[in-house]
Design an enzyme around this catalytic site. Structure first.
Site, short mmCIF file in Angstrom:
data_model
loop_
_atom_site.label_atom_id
_atom_site.label_comp_id
_atom_site.label_asym_id
_atom_site.label_seq_id
_atom_site.Cartn_x
_atom_site.Cartn_y
_atom_site.Cartn_z
N LYS B 75 0.86 -1.19 0.00
CA LYS B 75 0.00 0.00 0.00
C LYS B 75 0.90 1.24 0.00
O LYS B 75 2.01 1.22 0.54
CB LYS B 75 -0.87 -0.04 1.26
CG LYS B 75 -1.99 0.98 1.34
CD LYS B 75 -2.84 0.71 2.59
CE LYS B 75 -3.97 1.71 2.75
NZ LYS B 75 -4.80 1.40 3.93
N SER B 150 -9.68 1.57 2.95
CA SER B 150 -8.81 2.37 2.11
C SER B 150 -7.82 1.55 1.27
O SER B 150 -7.33 2.06 0.26
CB SER B 150 -8.01 3.35 2.98
OG SER B 150 -7.18 2.65 3.88
N SER B 174 -9.85 -0.96 6.91
CA SER B 174 -9.24 -0.69 5.61
C SER B 174 -8.61 -1.88 4.90
O SER B 174 -8.26 -1.77 3.72
CB SER B 174 -8.20 0.43 5.74
OG SER B 174 -8.84 1.67 5.83
#
Lengths: 476, 485
Positions: B75, B150, B174
């Site tokens: 990420k 996310s 997330s």
């Protein structure tokens, strides 16, 4: 204080002391002063995204030491908090500090008068970087960022500029003694914020206070407080109100100037630092720190005074931990305390130019040799003047006491040798002999010097010399 | 063929494919699909190929770790030395860290091959991936929908076969929610199990790094590789963490599965039905279903938003345009410069949360909001501990809904916030949770369910999830890419 002082001054100090740990509070960068800009930093102390702080255990230990030295109560459960504010020298836009659960709570600093200035608490925190303004630009040096500080917050127990200065001096001596800081105000390793208000004598409630930020000299503190007294007294006299402002001190004019008003006061939005868990300080740890604590300066001062050393000499001695250690060791090895103290403050100090030299007390004389020298004086084996000269040479040139004073020098002088010296002195001074014979008794003293000169430092009782001289003269 | 890591690892060891060849295949796939999916925001193909070469050497020498040579993604909020790490925020444009996150260091030691950094909501704030400054990633199962957030880019990448696995972060769901939206597996480990050093913080006391994978076993393997005490992270726990992968494959006889009724309140039939089916499946296989009430769950959402935003407001203070990232073109004073940078380069959602967080911490409101939230948090922690005396794992929906259509949440802010209701409690409590697919809605979009465990109970929840994955039937088609690569 002038007669004008119709108000009582109420002062509280927040003193920042930079700790002398080798590494920073949350990373392993060096805390060394100076260094090319931004060479003593890493991703952690420059607040790079994703980095995390790790609390330096030495910082906690030093703060515990400071707490114990000021008679504070050590919190068993401590916490770090974030103090949020925006300034370019603070790379994370928050300072990791302590709010509700600081290292030490309460305690006091004792003044010479016996008055106690109570402490509110002592907490640990990180220092910020430094802004350097040059050629119209501003540069940031993060070397100081993350250097550990303790903030020592006093209660408003200080009631004059002089007391403020004494309190700071006492703190400085204390922190140096326990080895947590060099407290060099000129280098910024000790600095303070001064809160000051006035109230009519006898009134219980405090007046509105003003805060003077970031003072880096005790004399400035005194001057700033004197100025503030006048300023606030004038306001009160004319029926106006003192406002709770933050001020800065102007060294050029010795006045204070407004930095920001109360309504512009920062809201620091303190909250518990989520990156550092609450930590425990065990009784065992506190005990260990306490066990390693030296005799504190005020205790030492009282002990010296009790032993009969003059007040002035004690004053010159007790502030320097290394000097007192040297003196105490000398005494332990059999040296007379008063004579030793006199020789240190009279003779050794003359060769130590600065405060720092005295603080470091780095002399090439061992307490053992020094104790021996003091003993020679005490036993009348070496004349005090000779002892001083010897000591001076030793401090300047080094070497052992035995290099300066030979064992043979200390043996008793055979009677016939002394008689010979005296006879020689008499033979050289016929005029004095004549004077003596003509009834001027004091003329005998004029032979003392020439005899002593031949003794070359050997300490012979003057009465003994006098007796031999008179004996020889009577036989002439 | 859900299990990618063990299968790819076997191929690599057998020499049937080299890591370089495998990496090239993934790169080709990314080049083909990413222009549409927008899962990757920074490609690191050059370094990936170099890493693959190194991995091939190690594979030839033998004794290479399981993850050696396998292409993956991180990420965009996990720091990678010299490689762009921007949190999908304009304010960090071109930012290249000077150091590696501990997780990435560990994976490098395993021989991982990093294909690139994946899309996310700006600073991990959001549950749709739409607040990314690079634009939203799309859900590979239906490109008119979001992949969740996310960690949406990572979930999309794994789902579309653009990486063997992804590493994301979970502050309030997330990892798990995008895993549910994309029909894959997402593990949010125990707080303190995986080092946060190098993870760019959103809500420090809630953030935790974890894997997004095609299978439960893959998640276990990645978790074993990245977990463990890290002296650089004071919140990482110095406790023994035995590997969880070997613990998979046990049956569920006697396993007590807790069902807290509050997790199902207001949950529609399309989500509820597959979970009830899963419960029946477990019961049929000897597990014991324990139903109880956990009223503290209702406190979790407000507590989450207060604590996360408070911490974020402070964590994001450092983005001032002075040392890195976006710079102001024109300014008069330092203050003006900082204000300009933050006004121009932070997105709307980030600004909203900074303002919320500053508000709840400000004097006069601190006690009513932040302080209260902290004390309620302790209550929630206590409630979870008490619940785990009655059961070994809990089962709950991962999200009250399946993947949102694109551009839906922008005009439905509150509903989007509320959709975190199922995921945030475990972050508040610091316990682990794994989301796996358990069914589909009418449109065929995957539904996720999460197994929640005790602190450091990763082995328990992964084993239950593995049992369902191996023996149950979710009806969710396998993510793409698993077969051909």
């Amino acid at each position: 204080m002038s007669e004008k002082r119709k108000y009582e001054m109420v002062v509280g100090l927040e003193t920042h002391v930079e700790l002398s740990t080798k590494t920073k509070i949350f990373c392993s960068c060096t805390t060394a002063f100076g260094g090319a800009p931004n060479t003593h930093c890493c991703p952690v102390c420059t607040g790079m995204p994703g980095t995390l702080p790790l609390l330096n255990k030495k910082v906690v230990e030093y703060a515990v030491r400071a707490g114990l030295a000021t008679h504070g109560k050590i919190n068993h459960l401590c916490r770090m908090d974030r103090k949020n504010y925006v300034y370019p020298d603070l790379p994370k836009a928050y300072q990791i500090s302590q709010s509700d659960q600081p290292i030490s709570v309460g305690g006091y600093v004792e003044l010479d008068s016996g008055k106690h200035i109570r402490l509110h608490h002592i907490h640990i925190e990180e220092d910020a970087g430094k802004l350097v303004h040059e050629n119209g630009s501003t540069y940031i040096d993060y070397n100081r960022g993350g250097v550990p500080l303790i903030e020592i917050v006093s209660e408003p127990d200080i009631s004059s500029p002089e007391e403020a200065k004494e309190y700071m001096t006492k703190l400085q001596i204390l922190m140096r003694y326990i080895g947590v800081s060099d407290c060099k105000m000129q280098e910024g390793s000790m600095r303070c914020d001064v809160n000051v208000s006035l109230r009519p004598w006898g009134q219980k409630e405090y007046g509105t206070r003003a805060e003077i930020k970031n003072m880096n000299s005790m004399n400035f503190v005194v001057k700033a407080l004197n100025y503030e007294y006048e300023r606030q007294a004038d306001l009160l006299d004319s029926g106006e109100k003192v406002t709770q402002d933050t001020l800065r001190y102007d060294e050029e004019t010795s006045t204070t100037a407004l930095m920001r008003r109360k309504e512009d006061a920062q809201d620091y939005r303190y909250f518990p630092e989520p990156d550092i868990l609450s930590f425990r300080i065990s009784d065992a740890f506190i005990g260990k720190v306490q066990g390693g604590m030296p005799e504190l300066p005020m205790a030492k001062k009282k002990r010296y005074l009790a032993s009969g050393i003059s007040e002035q000499i004690v004053e010159d001695l007790y502030k320097y931990r290394r000097v007192t250690d040297f003196l105490d060791e000398t005494v332990r090895l059999g040296g007379n305390m008063q004579k030793a103290a006199t020789l240190i403050t009279g003779t050794v100090y003359a060769l130590l130019a600065t405060e720092e030299d005295k603080e470091n007390f780095d002399i090439p004389v061992t307490p053992g040799d020094f104790a021996q020298l003091v003993k020679y004086v005490d036993d009348n084996k070496v004349d005090f003047t000779v002892a001083r000269k010897t000591l001076q040479k030793m401090v300047k040139e080094g070497g052992r006491l035995s290099d300066y004073i030979r064992a043979s020098d200390l043996e008793d002088l055979p009677d016939d040798v002394l008689r010979e010296y005296c006879a020689r002195a008499i033979a050289e001074r016929p005029q004095a002999v004549a004077d003596f014979k003509n009834g001027r008794d004091s003329a005998v003293t004029s032979f003392y010097g020439p005899v002593k000169k031949q003794l070359q430092g050997r300490n012979i009782n003057i009465k003994q010399i006098d007796a031999v001289l008179r004996d020889l003269l009577s036989k002439m | 063929m859900k299990e990618r890591i063990s299968r790819l690892s076997a191929l690599l060891r057998a020499g049937e494919i080299s890591s370089v060849e495998l990496t090239k295949k993934y790169i080709a796939e990314i080049e083909r699909s990413n222009p549409v999916l927008n899962a990757y925001v920074h490609a690191t193909f050059e370094t990936a190929l170099a890493q693959a070469e190194g991995a091939d050497k190690r594979l030839k020498e033998g004794h290479a770790p399981l993850l050696c040579g396998i292409p993956m993604t991180l990420k965009d909020n996990i720091s990678t030395k010299g490689l762009e790490t921007t949190c999908c925020s304009k304010i960090l444009e071109n930012y290249r860290p000077f150091y590696d996150a501990t997780v990435w260091k560990k994976l490098q030691a395993e021989g991982a091959v990093l294909l690139g950094k994946t899309n996310m909501d700006e600073f991990a704030m959001g549950s749709t991936c739409e607040t990314s400054c690079y634009g939203a990633a799309l859900n590979p199962r239906d490109t008119s929908r979001v992949p969740g957030g996310s960690s949406g880019g990572g979930a999309a990448a794994v789902c579309a076969g653009l990486a063997a696995y992804a590493v994301g972060s979970d502050t309030g769901g997330s990892i798990r929610q995008p895993a549910a939206f994309c029909g894959i597996v997402g593990l949010k480990p125990t707080y303190g199990a995986v080092s946060r050093y190098g993870l760019i913080a959103y809500g420090s006391s809630l953030d935790q790094i974890g894997p997004l994978t095609a299978s439960v076993k893959d998640a276990a393997i990645v978790f074993d590789a990245i977990s463990g005490y890290d002296a650089r992270d004071n919140t990482s726990e110095n406790v023994p963490m035995p590997a969880v992968t070997p613990a998979l494959g046990r049956d569920v006889k006697g396993l007590r599965i807790g069902v807290a009724e509050e997790y199902f309140e207001g949950i529609g039939a399309e989500i509820r039905a597959p979970i009830e089916r899963a419960l029946a499946f477990f019961e049929a296989n000897g597990a014991k279903i324990v139903r109880f009430s956990l009223p503290e769950l209702k406190l979790a959402l407000p507590v989450y938003y207060i604590i996360a935003c408070a911490e974020a407001s402070s964590n994001l203070g450092r983005y001032d345009g002075i040392r890195f990232g976006y710079q102001a073109k024109k300014y008069t004073t330092v203050d003006d410069m900082i204000i300009t940078v933050r006004s121009e380069a932070f997105g709307k959602e980030v600004k909203r949360r900074i303002m919320l967080g500053s508000y709840v911490l400000s004097s006069g409101y601190y006690d009513a909001y932040y302080k209260k939230a902290r004390s309620l948090r302790e209550r929630i922690v206590g409630a979870f501990s008490a619940a785990f005396e009655k059961c070994d794992v809990m089962l709950a929906p991962t999200a009250p809904n399946t993947a949102f259509p694109l551009h839906y949440s922008g005009s439905n802010m509150i509903e989007t916030y509320l959709s975190d209701v199922c995921t945030v409690p475990v972050n508040i409590a610091g316990v682990p949770s794994v989301s796996i697919p358990c069914g589909t809605d009418k449109a065929g979009m995957p539904v996720g369910m999460q197994f929640i465990g005790r602190k450091f109970g990763e082995a328990d929840i992964l084993n239950a999830a593995y049992f369902f994955e191996q023996n149950g039937d979710s009806g969710v088609p396998e993510p793409e890419g698993g077969g051909q690569l």
